[in-house]
Design a protein around this motif. Structure first.
Motif, short mmCIF file in Angstrom:
data_model
loop_
_atom_site.label_atom_id
_atom_site.label_comp_id
_atom_site.label_asym_id
_atom_site.label_seq_id
_atom_site.Cartn_x
_atom_site.Cartn_y
_atom_site.Cartn_z
N ARG A 229 0.77 -1.26 -0.06
CA ARG A 229 0.03 -0.06 -0.16
C ARG A 229 0.78 1.26 -0.18
NH1 ARG A 229 -4.80 -0.69 4.51
NH2 ARG A 229 -5.64 -3.01 3.79
N PHE B 202 1.93 2.59 -6.34
CA PHE B 202 0.50 2.33 -5.89
C PHE B 202 0.00 3.77 -5.39
CE2 PHE B 202 -2.76 1.56 -2.92
CZ PHE B 202 -3.69 1.08 -3.81
N GLN C 162 -4.40 -4.00 -3.20
CA GLN C 162 -4.51 -2.86 -3.72
C GLN C 162 -5.96 -2.54 -4.40
OE1 GLN C 162 -0.84 -2.80 -6.12
NE2 GLN C 162 0.36 -2.17 -4.57
#
Length: 347
Positions: A124, A129, A184
Motif C-alpha cells: 500500500r 501505488f 490494492q
C-alpha cells in the motif's frame, strides 16, 4: 509502554529486508528477539538481539510485546493463534491465513484478548501505488470503467525455497503476489460483487500455481489482476481507464532495492523513484486532449510501522486491519473456486 519489544519469527528475506530495518530504526520499537532454529544470522547485524531456538520460548518471555509472524504461509494461522493466546500483539506477513475461517477465528481471539492484530500489506506504501491511488481519488479520470494491475516477472526457474514449491495449502503466486494486487484493488474500489479467475502452472516441473488472471466485477466497472512468470517485456503495472481519460504507471518502487543494498529507512531520498518512471495521465476536457507526466509519490514502508506504534501505544486505528486482510483471503478462495467451476463466483 516506553518501547515496544518486538520479536521476529524468522530471519529470512522477510525478516532481513522488510521488518528488522524498520523496527530497528523506529524510536517506538526495540528489536528484541528473533526465532532461528540453528543459525545466528540476526546477531551478526544486530548484536544486541536475543536468539531463541523455539517459538514457545519467545511466547514465554513476558518482556516481549509484539510478535511478527513472518514464516511460511501455512504456519501463519498456528503461530498467530499461539502468540495471541500468549498475550502478544501480532503482525502477520501476507497472506494473512490460508482460509477465511482461520482469519475470522484469529480476529475473534484478538478481540477477546484485547490485542492488536495486523497484516503486513506493505505494498500500500509503494510509490507507484500511492501515485495511482492519488490520481484515482482526485477524480480526474471521471467514472472508472476498467482497471488492470500486473505483478509480472520473467523467472522460469523454480525457487530455491522448498516451502514455496511444495504443493501445500497457501502456496502459489495467487497467495504470494496476488495478495498484494487484491489488497490494492480493494483499497481503491472496495469489495466486488463477483470473481472470475483463470489459474495455471507453466514453469517446467512446477507443482504450484505460477499464473493467475483474476477479474473482479463491480456495478459500474471491472478490475483485472494478472501475474505470470513468463513476461520478458514488462507491461504497465497499472492501467486505469475512466470516462475522462487514462492513467498508466510502471511498477518502479525502489524500496526493496534500497533495502537489498543495506540502505537504511528514513535516509535522504528514501523511496523516491527516478523521474523517468513518472506515470502518464491522458485526459480529455472540453474536447481538448491533454497529456502530462505525474510526479510520483514517495514510497514509505515506515508509515506502516508508524501506524502500528500508534495503535499499540495510543489505541489508534491499525494501518492494516485483520478484517481488511480477511477480505483478501475471501477473494483468493473465490478465485480458486471460480477456476475449478469455470464460472463467476458471486460474493
Amino acid at each position: 509502554m516506553a518501547t515496544i519489544n518486538t520479536a521476529l519469527c524468522s530471519y529470512g528475506m522477510s525478516g532481513h529486508l522488510f521488518h528488522a530495518p524498520f523496527i530497528e530504526a523506529h524510536p517506538d520499537f526495540n528489536l528484541y528477539a528473533v526465532f532461528e532454529r540453528t543459525k545466528n544470522l540476526a546477531e551478526k547485524k544486530y548484536p544486541n538481539i536475543k536468539t531463541f531456538r523455539a517459538l514457545d520460548d519467545i511466547l514465554k518471555d513476558e518482556t516481549i510485546d509484539l510478535v511478527v509472524v513472518n514464516t511460511p504461509n501455512i504456519t501463519h494461522y498456528d503461530y498467530t493463534k499461539k502468540a495471541l493466546e500468549a498475550g502478544k500483539h501480532v503482525i502477520v506477513e501476507k497472506p494473512f491465513t490460508v482460509t477465511t475461517k482461520e482469519a475470522e477465528e484469529l480476529i475473534a481471539i484478538a478481540e477477546k484478548q484485547n490485542l492488536k492484530l495486523s497484516v503486513y500489506h506493505n505494498r500500500r506504501w509503494d510509490s507507484d501505488f500511492k501515485t495511482v491511488k492519488k490520481v484515482v481519488q482526485q477524480g480526474v479520470l471521471g467514472d472508472i470503467v476498467e482497471a488492470e494491475f500486473h505483478y509480472d516477472r520473467f523467472d522460469p526457474e523454480l525457487s530455491y525455497k522448498n516451502h514455496k514449491e511444495t504443493p501445500t495449502e497457501g502456496v502459489g503466486s495467487l497467495y504470494d503476489l496476488g495478495s498484494h494486487l487484491i489488497d490494492q484493488a480493494l483499497q481503491l474500489f472496495g469489495m466486488p460483487n463477483g470473481v472470475f479467475a483463470t489459474l495455471d502452472t507453466f514453469r517446467k516441473d512446477s507443482k504450484v500455481g505460477d499464473y493467475f488472471d483474476v477479474k473482479l466485477y463491480y456495478d459500474s466497472h471491472f478490475v483485472t489482476l494478472k501475474s505470470s512468470y513468463f513476461v520478458r517485456e514488462p507491461l504497465p503495472a497499472y492501467s486505469i481507464h475512466g470516462t475522462k481519460g487514462s492513467f498508466i504507471k510502471s511498477k518502479a518502487d525502489i524500496q526493496e532495492t534500497e533495502l537489498q543494498k543495506e540502505i537504511k529507512p528514513n535516509t535522504a531520498n528514501w523511496g523516491i523513484e527516478p523521474e523517468s518512471e513518472r506515470g502518464l495521465l491522458h485526459t480529455v476536457e472540453n474536447n481538448t486532449s491533454k497529456k502530462e507526466l505525474v510526479v510520483t509519490e514517495q514510497g514509505d514502508y515506515m508509515a506502516y510501522y508508524n501506524g502500528v506504534a500508534e495503535a499499540i501505544k495510543n489505541n489508534k486505528s491499525l494501518p492494516v486491519t485483520a478484517e481488511e486482510a480477511t477480505q483478501v483471503i475471501t477473494i483468493i478462495e473465490a478465485a480458486f473456486l471460480s477456476n475449478t467451476e469455470k464460472k463467476v463466483i458471486t460474493l
